[in-house]
Design a protein around this motif. Structure first.
Motif, short mmCIF file in Angstrom:
data_model
loop_
_atom_site.label_atom_id
_atom_site.label_comp_id
_atom_site.label_asym_id
_atom_site.label_seq_id
_atom_site.Cartn_x
_atom_site.Cartn_y
_atom_site.Cartn_z
N LYS A 191 0.83 -1.20 0.00
CA LYS A 191 0.00 0.00 0.00
C LYS A 191 0.86 1.25 0.00
N GLY A 192 0.56 2.17 -0.92
CA GLY A 192 1.28 3.43 -0.96
C GLY A 192 2.44 3.40 -1.95
N ALA A 193 3.22 4.47 -1.93
CA ALA A 193 4.34 4.64 -2.85
C ALA A 193 5.65 4.26 -2.18
N ILE A 194 6.58 3.76 -2.98
CA ILE A 194 7.92 3.44 -2.50
C ILE A 194 8.93 4.18 -3.37
N PRO A 195 10.14 4.40 -2.88
CA PRO A 195 11.11 5.19 -3.64
C PRO A 195 11.66 4.45 -4.85
N GLY A 196 12.11 5.24 -5.84
CA GLY A 196 12.80 4.68 -6.98
C GLY A 196 11.98 4.65 -8.25
N PRO A 197 12.65 4.46 -9.39
CA PRO A 197 11.96 4.37 -10.67
C PRO A 197 11.46 2.95 -10.92
N ARG A 198 10.77 2.75 -12.02
CA ARG A 198 10.38 1.41 -12.42
C ARG A 198 11.63 0.57 -12.68
N ASN A 199 11.57 -0.69 -12.30
CA ASN A 199 12.70 -1.63 -12.42
C ASN A 199 13.88 -1.25 -11.54
N GLY A 200 13.64 -0.37 -10.56
CA GLY A 200 14.69 -0.03 -9.62
C GLY A 200 14.75 -1.04 -8.48
#
Length: 209
Positions: A191-200
């Motif tokens: 749930k929610g956002a996590i740091p980093g870009p896609r495929n990070g």
């Protein structure tokens, strides 16, 4: 000190609960990870698991790393991370760690590298309001203003909010709950956002205690 898993951030979506309420979730392809080494108190003076994740060609690793995987008898992995645990009893080199170590509703901490945004000014980086847009204000619209002291102490203090590189930092978001687990596809829906870009690369750790 808690166990965790390595994974890749797939992206964000939303799912609906039993009441039809949309829940924003981040999909993480977590593991499977391989136990590459065990750290024991009698040798390394601390207790930890070394987990490997991601495929990589052996030719892309330097000789010391190739030796680590060869001595462990496991396939080379792209990433290695240590997880401090209270005891390594019950774990062995070559063992697989997957999403089954988590449960739906469990609270976790997620660590990743935030998106790099390059060199940024104080308005974008720190949320400054900027200077006046009219009334004789010339070339001061997005500047930070004075940053130093007078003749004493005659220097800018450390930590002063100034322009500089923004993002590309190690960030940990705490107390996120796991909404769903797809064991067949090694997916965690957090749930929610996590740091980093896609495929990070991200590290999902179980909450201590």
């Amino acid at each position: 000190m808690s166990l965790g898993i390595l994974g890749l951030k797939v992206g964000m979506t939303q799912i609906y609960d039993d009441q039809g309420i949309a829940i924003p979730v981040t999909v993480v392809e977590a593991g499977p990870c391989t136990v590459v080494a065990l750290r024991r108190p009698e040798i390394e003076k601390y207790t930890a698991l070394v987990l490997g994740f991601g495929k990589v060609k052996p030719s892309r690793l330097n000789k010391p790393l190739q030796g680590v995987f060869k001595s462990a008898g496991v396939e080379p992995k792209r990433w290695l991370r240590e997880f401090r645990v209270d005891d390594v009893a019950g774990f062995e080199v070559g063992q697989t760690i997957d999403v089954s170590i988590f449960e739906v509703g469990e609270v976790v901490d997620v660590t990743g590298t935030s998106k790099g945004k390059g060199y940024a000014g104080v308005m974008k980086r720190h949320g400054f309001g900027g200077g006046p847009a009219s009334h004789g204000a010339s070339l001061f619209h997005r500047r930070s203003g004075s940053s130093g002291a007078n003749s004493f102490p005659s220097h800018v203090f450390k930590g002063k909010t100034m322009p500089g590189r923004m993002g590309n930092e190690r960030v940990t978001v705490k107390n996120l709950s796991i909404v769903a687990i797809d064991k067949e596809n090694n997916l965690l829906l957090i749930k929610g956002a996590i740091p980093g870009p896609r495929n990070g690369l991200v590290v999902v750790r179980k909450k201590e205690g």
